[in-house]
Design a protein around this motif. Structure first.
Motif, mmCIF file in Angstrom:
data_model
loop_
_atom_site.group_PDB
_atom_site.id
_atom_site.type_symbol
_atom_site.label_atom_id
_atom_site.label_comp_id
_atom_site.label_asym_id
_atom_site.label_seq_id
_atom_site.Cartn_x
_atom_site.Cartn_y
_atom_site.Cartn_z
ATOM 1 N N GLU A 157 0.848 -1.192 0.000
ATOM 2 C CA GLU A 157 0.000 0.000 0.000
ATOM 3 C C GLU A 157 0.885 1.243 0.000
ATOM 4 O OE1 GLU A 157 -2.296 0.388 3.582
ATOM 5 O OE2 GLU A 157 -3.567 1.938 2.757
ATOM 6 N N GLU A 319 -7.270 -5.587 10.775
ATOM 7 C CA GLU A 319 -7.405 -5.812 9.329
ATOM 8 C C GLU A 319 -8.850 -6.132 8.945
ATOM 9 O OE1 GLU A 319 -4.973 -4.725 7.882
ATOM 10 O OE2 GLU A 319 -3.434 -4.902 9.433
ATOM 11 N N TYR A 396 -2.633 6.584 13.156
ATOM 12 C CA TYR A 396 -3.278 5.477 13.852
ATOM 13 C C TYR A 396 -3.718 5.885 15.269
ATOM 14 C CZ TYR A 396 -1.358 2.360 10.219
ATOM 15 O OH TYR A 396 -1.061 1.742 9.036
HETATM 16 N N1 TRP Z 1 -2.704 -0.496 5.948
HETATM 17 C C1 TRP Z 1 -1.795 -1.354 6.667
HETATM 18 C C2 TRP Z 1 -2.460 -1.587 8.004
HETATM 19 O O1 TRP Z 1 -2.633 -0.661 8.749
HETATM 20 C C3 TRP Z 1 -0.432 -0.799 6.905
HETATM 21 C C4 TRP Z 1 0.439 -0.534 5.743
HETATM 22 C C5 TRP Z 1 0.836 0.656 5.296
HETATM 23 C C6 TRP Z 1 1.087 -1.482 4.911
HETATM 24 N N2 TRP Z 1 1.673 0.530 4.242
HETATM 25 C C7 TRP Z 1 1.861 -0.750 3.999
HETATM 26 C C8 TRP Z 1 1.076 -2.842 4.848
HETATM 27 C C9 TRP Z 1 2.629 -1.389 3.052
HETATM 28 C C10 TRP Z 1 1.834 -3.485 3.903
HETATM 29 C C11 TRP Z 1 2.614 -2.764 3.021
HETATM 30 O O2 TRP Z 1 -2.870 -2.656 8.301
#
Ligand code: TRP
Ligand code: ZN
Length: 489
Positions: A157, A319, A396
């Protein structure tokens, strides 16, 4: 409306223009980005995808991926050419059956020029044949294709798709998916949604997965490797499919003790967020060395590291909360990331309270008290953190603190109505923080501008908080509360 501009000298050149289709003059290239200020080149302009059909073949020994992407879309402007975001090697592109010319540009743009220009509002079918070794391709100096000893994983992400399928790579353009991948017999391929079929032929086993609800590109995941797949149905009736690498070593027990609770936790979260929005749930734990978990739609990606200290139901709650907050209701732009991470973290706080490991108020007080006013933590605005701080702790933890402040301001009845109503209000769509504020104001009947400004948009520690002082002076268990906050992500 086709806008025609007659340039000086155009009449003299009229005989030349006869070769050009009448409408071509008003058609222009689609933009190379969808218009997100955090990531100007991500996504593309001029079309809207409704479905991706990916029929692929993957060889773990060499990391070779090849196949065909068939993309169903509709044009949103008169187009002379359009972009897809992609890094692998393309051998042929067809638009509506006819061979199109193509070239690459920028860091990750595949520029497609159809034989005849496309009018606005036309359904188009784009077929892209491709192959390549994803681990050898990078953009902006990075690569998010994760190799494992027995295969590879696409889960990241905000960038993951470029390494395995051509797309309009932005959450604003959600689509349904069929992902079908052939792997050598004995290897499994995991993706989103429901497993429609497996079939074996000539030493290859094909896994065909279907996501029948709109899904953002970065939430589309693919993992190849040696997995043990488990299936069950939650008490509330949600089918659950999980997969564990056969190579998890000492983390295997804790991984299963956490992820096998998916059905129970989906049902528990439904009590707060309303009906689970998808037709399947679950997660997978490949033998990766990266540390994250990611809310890939219906099939969450968990790094084995999430379970290195023992079971971690909290990360599963985080998640799964994203399935409502982030996956069904997606962001209008990446600056709205608080709508994802603040709420997924708040769900962990609710779980902590449920487990007797610290109440939401104790956790809020802990976050507030543990960062002094001069801590850089407070300089990040959760409501607009900037691309370099998109996943900082502030998004967060301060993000969840902001939600606790909202709860205290509107009262529990309105708060829990908002928490459950929001995922319905924008189910399978996109929304912004401004949309959320307007919704919370509508439900609560309160004006919330000052509250949102203070907690989400000021680069400083909010003062004068009505702290539950007893919780700060005498917490139930500082150690447990700190662990609940720090282990959250
Ligand atoms: N969205 C993910 C979570 O909070 C965290 C995340 C941010 C992430 N960047 C990422 C996960 C890149 C994997 C790779 O659960
Ligand atoms: Zn998250």
């Amino acid at each position: 409306m086709h806008r025609r501009i007659i340039a000086p000298g155009a009449l003299a050149a009229a005989s030349l223009m006869l070769a050009i289709p009448a409408s071509a003059a008003s058609h222009s290239p689609g933009a190379p980005g969808i218009g997100d200020p955090y990531y100007p080149a991500y996504g593309n302009g001029g079309y809207d995808v409704s479905h991706y059909d990916l029929r692929l073949k993957y060889q773990p020994a060499t990391d070779e991926l090849s196949g065909t992407a068939t993309i169903l879309a509709r044009t949103t402007q008169d187009l002379s050419s359009f972009d897809l975001d992609f890094l692998l090697d393309v051998s042929e592109v067809r638009v509506n059956g006819a061979k199109a010319s193509f070239t690459t540009s920028g860091q990750h743009e595949l520029v497609v020029t159809p034989r005849t220009p496309l009018d606005k509002g036309t359904p188009i079918t784009v077929v892209v044949r491709y192959s390549g070794v994803p681990s050898t391709k990078s953009a902006y100096g990075f690569n998010t294709w994760h190799r494992t000893p027995d295969g590879a994983v696409a889960a990241d992400e905000p960038e993951a798709a470029w390494w395995w399928y051509p797309s309009n790579d932005h959450p604003l353009d959600k689509a349904t998916y069929d992902v079908s991948v052939a792997v050598p017999d004995g290897t499994q391929a995991i993706s989103n949604g429901t497993l429609q079929s497996t079939s074996s032929q000539l030493g290859w086993t094909r896994y065909s997965w279907r996501q029948n609800k709109p899904q953002a590109t970065y939430l589309t995941t693919l993992a190849m490797g040696k997995f043990d797949i488990t299936t069950s149905t939650s008490e509330g009736g949600v089918p659950v499919v999980n997969a564990y690498s056969k190579d998890l070593g000492d983390n295997d027990g804790a991984a299963r003790a956490s992820v096998e609770r998916t059905g129970e936790l989906v049902d528990w979260l439904s009590g707060y967020f309303g009906p689970y929005p998808f037709s399947s749930a679950g997660g997978y734990v490949p033998n990766t060395t990266t540390g994250y978990a990611l809310e890939t739609q219906t099939r969450v990606y968990y790094s084995p590291k999430q379970f290195a200290k023992g079971s971690n139901a909290s990360v599963v709650v985080h998640e799964l909360a994203h399935q409502w907050y982030g996956d069904s209701v997606s962001l209008k732009g990446w600056k709205n990331i608080w709508l994802n991470e603040g709420f997924a973290t708040y769900a962990q706080w609710l779980w902590s309270e449920h487990e007797g490991e610290g109440t939401t108020q104790e956790l809020a007080d802990y976050v507030y008290a543990s960062h002094p006013a001069d801590d850089a933590f407070w300089t990040v605005k959760p409501g607009d953190p900037g691309p370099d701080h998109q996943f900082d702790d502030a998004v967060y933890d301060r993000g969840a603190l902001a939600i606790q402040e909202l709860r205290k301001t509107v009262g529990d009845d309105a708060f829990f109505a908002i928490l459950k109503g929001w995922p319905q209000e924008h189910a399978y769509g996109n929304a912004s923080i401004a949309d959320f504020q307007a919704y919370a104001e509508k439900v609560s009947g309160k004006s919330l501008g000052a509250l949102f400004d203070t907690w989400l948009f000021q680069p400083s520690k909010p003062a004068g908080v009505a702290l539950a002082k007893s919780a700060v002076v005498q917490p139930r268990s500082w150690k447990k509360i700190a662990a609940a906050v720090d282990g959250a992500h």
